[in-house]
Write a protein that holds these residues in place. Sequence first.
Motif, PDB file in Angstrom:
ATOM      1  N   THR A  68       0.848  -1.191   0.000  1.00  0.00           N
ATOM      2  CA  THR A  68       0.000   0.000   0.000  1.00  0.00           C
ATOM      3  C   THR A  68       0.885   1.243   0.000  1.00  0.00           C
ATOM      4  O   THR A  68       1.917   1.288   0.676  1.00  0.00           O
ATOM      5  N   VAL A  69       0.463   2.257  -0.766  1.00  0.00           N
ATOM      6  CA  VAL A  69       1.167   3.543  -0.776  1.00  0.00           C
ATOM      7  C   VAL A  69       0.194   4.639  -0.347  1.00  0.00           C
ATOM      8  O   VAL A  69      -0.878   4.775  -0.930  1.00  0.00           O
ATOM      9  N   ILE A  70       0.554   5.385   0.680  1.00  0.00           N
ATOM     10  CA  ILE A  70      -0.211   6.554   1.103  1.00  0.00           C
ATOM     11  C   ILE A  70       0.568   7.788   0.671  1.00  0.00           C
ATOM     12  O   ILE A  70       1.741   7.944   1.035  1.00  0.00           O
ATOM     13  N   ALA A  71      -0.072   8.636  -0.120  1.00  0.00           N
ATOM     14  CA  ALA A  71       0.610   9.814  -0.677  1.00  0.00           C
ATOM     15  C   ALA A  71      -0.082  11.093  -0.215  1.00  0.00           C
ATOM     16  O   ALA A  71      -1.309  11.178  -0.207  1.00  0.00           O
ATOM     17  N   LYS A  72       0.729  12.074   0.143  1.00  0.00           N
ATOM     18  CA  LYS A  72       0.194  13.385   0.529  1.00  0.00           C
ATOM     19  C   LYS A  72       1.076  14.457  -0.096  1.00  0.00           C
ATOM     20  O   LYS A  72       2.269  14.534   0.187  1.00  0.00           O
ATOM     21  N   THR A  73       0.471  15.264  -0.964  1.00  0.00           N
ATOM     22  CA  THR A  73       1.198  16.303  -1.684  1.00  0.00           C
ATOM     23  C   THR A  73       0.821  17.680  -1.137  1.00  0.00           C
ATOM     24  O   THR A  73      -0.364  17.979  -0.967  1.00  0.00           O
ATOM     25  N   PHE A  74       1.815  18.526  -0.877  1.00  0.00           N
ATOM     26  CA  PHE A  74       1.627  19.840  -0.286  1.00  0.00           C
ATOM     27  C   PHE A  74       1.842  20.917  -1.353  1.00  0.00           C
ATOM     28  O   PHE A  74       2.827  20.870  -2.100  1.00  0.00           O
ATOM     29  N   LEU A  83       4.163   7.107   2.451  1.00  0.00           N
ATOM     30  CA  LEU A  83       4.278   5.985   3.373  1.00  0.00           C
ATOM     31  C   LEU A  83       4.036   4.721   2.549  1.00  0.00           C
ATOM     32  O   LEU A  83       3.020   4.629   1.850  1.00  0.00           O
ATOM     33  N   ILE A  84       4.952   3.766   2.596  1.00  0.00           N
ATOM     34  CA  ILE A  84       4.799   2.514   1.859  1.00  0.00           C
ATOM     35  C   ILE A  84       4.916   1.362   2.844  1.00  0.00           C
ATOM     36  O   ILE A  84       5.868   1.301   3.628  1.00  0.00           O
ATOM     37  N   LYS A  85       3.955   0.453   2.790  1.00  0.00           N
ATOM     38  CA  LYS A  85       4.003  -0.721   3.663  1.00  0.00           C
ATOM     39  C   LYS A  85       4.756  -1.833   2.951  1.00  0.00           C
ATOM     40  O   LYS A  85       4.306  -2.342   1.919  1.00  0.00           O
ATOM     41  N   SER A 115       5.814  -3.705   7.460  1.00  0.00           N
ATOM     42  CA  SER A 115       6.256  -2.506   8.170  1.00  0.00           C
ATOM     43  C   SER A 115       6.170  -1.286   7.253  1.00  0.00           C
ATOM     44  O   SER A 115       6.374  -1.399   6.038  1.00  0.00           O
ATOM     45  N   TRP A 116       5.893  -0.146   7.863  1.00  0.00           N
ATOM     46  CA  TRP A 116       5.797   1.097   7.098  1.00  0.00           C
ATOM     47  C   TRP A 116       7.164   1.758   6.977  1.00  0.00           C
ATOM     48  O   TRP A 116       7.965   1.725   7.915  1.00  0.00           O
ATOM     49  N   GLU A 117       7.409   2.360   5.812  1.00  0.00           N
ATOM     50  CA  GLU A 117       8.612   3.150   5.591  1.00  0.00           C
ATOM     51  C   GLU A 117       8.193   4.501   5.010  1.00  0.00           C
ATOM     52  O   GLU A 117       7.186   4.604   4.308  1.00  0.00           O
ATOM     53  N   THR A 118       8.974   5.532   5.305  1.00  0.00           N
ATOM     54  CA  THR A 118       8.635   6.896   4.881  1.00  0.00           C
ATOM     55  C   THR A 118       9.708   7.460   3.954  1.00  0.00           C
ATOM     56  O   THR A 118      10.873   7.054   4.001  1.00  0.00           O
ATOM     57  N   ALA A 119       9.294   8.411   3.139  1.00  0.00           N
ATOM     58  CA  ALA A 119      10.240   9.161   2.309  1.00  0.00           C
ATOM     59  C   ALA A 119       9.535  10.398   1.785  1.00  0.00           C
ATOM     60  O   ALA A 119       8.300  10.481   1.775  1.00  0.00           O
ATOM     61  N   ASP A 120      10.324  11.358   1.344  1.00  0.00           N
ATOM     62  CA  ASP A 120       9.794  12.616   0.844  1.00  0.00           C
ATOM     63  C   ASP A 120      10.365  12.902  -0.532  1.00  0.00           C
ATOM     64  O   ASP A 120      11.537  12.633  -0.804  1.00  0.00           O
ATOM     65  N   TYR A 121       9.523  13.475  -1.401  1.00  0.00           N
ATOM     66  CA  TYR A 121       9.950  13.867  -2.740  1.00  0.00           C
ATOM     67  C   TYR A 121       9.780  15.377  -2.890  1.00  0.00           C
ATOM     68  O   TYR A 121       8.685  15.907  -2.696  1.00  0.00           O
TER      69      TYR A 121
END
Length: 417
Positions: free
Chosen positions: A191-197, A218-220, A224-230
Amino acid sequence: MKKFNFFICLFALVLISCGDDDDAMVPQCVNPINLEESNITFDSVALSWDDLNNTNSFTVEYGLSGFEQGSGTTINSTENSLLLTGLTANTTYDYYVQTSCDVSNVSLWSEVKSFTTLASPVIPQFLTNLSDLNLFSGNLADLTPTPYAFEYELSTPLFSDYAHKHRFIALPIGTTLGYEDDGLPIFPDNTVIAKTFFYNNDERNLSLGRKIIETRLLIKIEGSWETADYKWNDAQTDAVLDFDGSVVPITWIDAEGDINNLNYEIPSNTDCFTCHQTFNEITPIGPRLRTLNFVKNGVNQLQQFIDENYITGISSSDNVSALPVWTDDSYTLEQRARAYFDIQCAHCHIKGGFCETQSPLRLDFESSFDDSKIFDQRFSIQSRISNFIPGFSMPFIGTTTIHDEGVELLQAYLDTL
């Protein structure tokens, strides 16, 4: 001479007559009918058709929608079906089929049929460029989610220096969210949870465009969940993986026509962990079922997700509690303030949160008033939310300015205690 001409004509008639008889003895090769497509993917399709000739020789010609026959790609088949591979994702194709009864007897081409390949599947990995993940369709800056995702909003959202946010969840093909309780749903792996600002350049005229700053993911992965920013480039054509964080100067005009300037802080991956961790494990914050359970544009958002099969294991949103909307005056002042505390502060001020040992506050909506310790800490809360002092103000990270409307709400509530 006349007799000679007569015999020549007679001979010619015999030849013509014999030719007609031969043609009548050869059945006409009939073109294929009932063309169908199945098992369409992002790069393949299974074609099939009916053959009335009892033969085993067919030719398929295909190409981009509207192509001129003779200019497409042709493939021969010995069966009345064919698997096309190597196609381009999210593309419409035309195709025709012809039967060959023998070398000199072929059918007309069938009617034209069309199909459209699916969008490319999401890549649940932290690749260098955001565009490589297939999270968006078409022009990246349009922020159109992949068809494998659904957008969502929160009843009471987190404040982030007045930035707008575009949220969606991309699920692996063939999966759904699972119901467990009023909190977070059960997310399948990948699963990918995406939030764009982003900021609109002028809130009074949205046609003037916007400035996209960052997309947080956030990618499961394997449970386990892992985070990253673009971080988005200035041309707004793509975003690049950035674990270190940075500062982006922002200028925008608000709805009152005032010019606003701030240095927007993109968090580092360490900052992300600070907020997105419970008992030292990374976890999502926003998309709890109770924060999804509210009416948006006349429709209950959570019920819509249930009806569209994004969430299974539950049939009605009535079975889920609802976090109050902090701007909705139909709720009491206490309900609105507690909802605001919940989404802004509870991810840290909760058992297992970052501030568990640093503060007695328990600011999740479910904690009773006595257990929340809001009354005991009311003067500290008032001081920390009313001033922006790095390392002292609350929220601890994620903002560089005071949320005037939020402070007004909390101050009004604290004044009643």
